[in-house]
Design an enzyme around this catalytic site. Structure first.
Site, short mmCIF file in Angstrom:
data_model
loop_
_atom_site.label_atom_id
_atom_site.label_comp_id
_atom_site.label_asym_id
_atom_site.label_seq_id
_atom_site.Cartn_x
_atom_site.Cartn_y
_atom_site.Cartn_z
N CYS A 192 -9.37 3.62 10.70
CA CYS A 192 -10.00 2.44 10.12
C CYS A 192 -9.91 1.32 11.15
O CYS A 192 -9.48 1.55 12.28
CB CYS A 192 -9.36 2.05 8.80
SG CYS A 192 -7.59 1.69 8.91
N THR A 193 -10.28 0.11 10.78
CA THR A 193 -10.39 -0.97 11.76
C THR A 193 -9.05 -1.31 12.41
O THR A 193 -8.92 -1.31 13.63
CB THR A 193 -10.97 -2.23 11.10
OG1 THR A 193 -12.19 -1.89 10.45
CG2 THR A 193 -11.22 -3.32 12.14
#
Length: 299
Positions: A175-176
């Site tokens: 994810c980010t």
């Protein structure tokens, strides 16, 4: 040049509300802007300011209960990417809607960015992007599975419907910045998946550490501030937001006939009626008037 710090930390806050005021005061006193979320499970957010301002806020957070081991990721911005400082109380610092998920109990195996390429290139590894569909649309890792979710809350239902696809596979997730994987890997462990891995520091750390020539990342990385997207070296990308639907747009998207600045893009042109679009046009006119006034009277 301003410093941008993205952070999260899972810990137990008995009274998150008592932390809100002092945290906001420290941030505002030091000219720091952004959003910080407080919940019983910890803290999450992104802030921007001068080096001294960011250091002051981080020192305050590290002094909170259980936050001594706080880590964060830094990048830079030429202009302030946030309009104001917000400290908000939430049920979760990243909303998954699964009350039994607890990253403090167990998470997947952390994988350093330098080892990530080898892992996701292995034939027995399934790579899953845990971000929302509009984030995935502008960039992801080569070969990654896109769940097509509109919200992280949709991920558990997607997994239940698709778990059989990954039988016998090791699962690598990203994810980010890493926070969603803290919860998603804990969730998969609770579902009986034993070989679960996630990218330590998320995409942001990978783009910072891995040279572009060695990278398996394709496209830009969406970020939740006015920079909109980042590329290798954590430099600002080429995207802007559609002010109607808040989805990221590349330059070629803004050249499409459906695009009207501040009103609609090709993704949302059918999502609003004429009354909505007229309201958006009036809002855009007000924005332009405000910008014109700033130009005429910069003081």
């Amino acid at each position: 040049m301003l410093t941008v710090a993205a952070l999260y930390h899972f810990t137990r806050f008995p009274d998150p509300a008592a932390l809100k005021g002092p945290l906001a005061s420290v941030a505002c006193a030091n000219g720091v802007r952004g959003t910080l979320l407080l919940a019983a499970e910890g803290i999450n957010g992104t802030i921007a300011g001068t080096r001294g301002g960011i250091d002051a806020v981080l020192a305050h957070i590290r002094a909170l209960p259980g936050c001594g081991a706080l880590s964060w990721k830094e990048s830079t911005a030429e202009a302030m990417p946030f309009g104001k400082m917000k400290v908000r109380l939430k049920r979760e610092i990243v909303s998954m809607g699964q009350p039994d998920v607890d990253p403090r109990a167990a998470v997947g195996h952390y994988v350093e960015p330098a080892a990530w390429n080898a892992l996701i290139s292995a034939p027995d590894v399934a790579v899953i992007d845990t971000r929302n569909d509009y984030e995935v649309a502008i960039g992801t890792f080569a070969g990654a599975v896109d769940p097509g979710t509109r919200s992280f809350r949709d991920f558990p239902a997607w997994w239940q419907a698709n778990a059989d696809r990954f039988a016998g596979k090791r699962v690598a997730m990203f994810c980010t910045g890493g926070i969603r994987c803290e919860k998603s890997t804990n969730y998969l462990l609770s579902q009986g998946v034993t070989d679960v891995f996630h990218l330590k520091g998320g995409i942001l750390k990978y783009l910072e550490d891995v040279p572009e020539g060695d990278s398996l990342w394709q496209g830009d990385c969406f970020v939740f501030d006015q920079r909109v997207s980042l590329i290798h070296g954590l430099q600002q990308g080429r995207h802007v937001l559609c002010h109607a639907c808040r989805r990221p747009l590349a330059p070629e998207d803004r050249a499409r006939p459906e695009y009207e600045d501040g009103v609609c893009c090709h993704r949302c042109v059918d999502e609003y009626d004429d009354a909505d679009r007229e309201r958006f046009r009036e809002r855009q006119r007000q924005f332009r008037l405000a910008e014109d006034r700033k130009t005429l009277d910069p003081a």
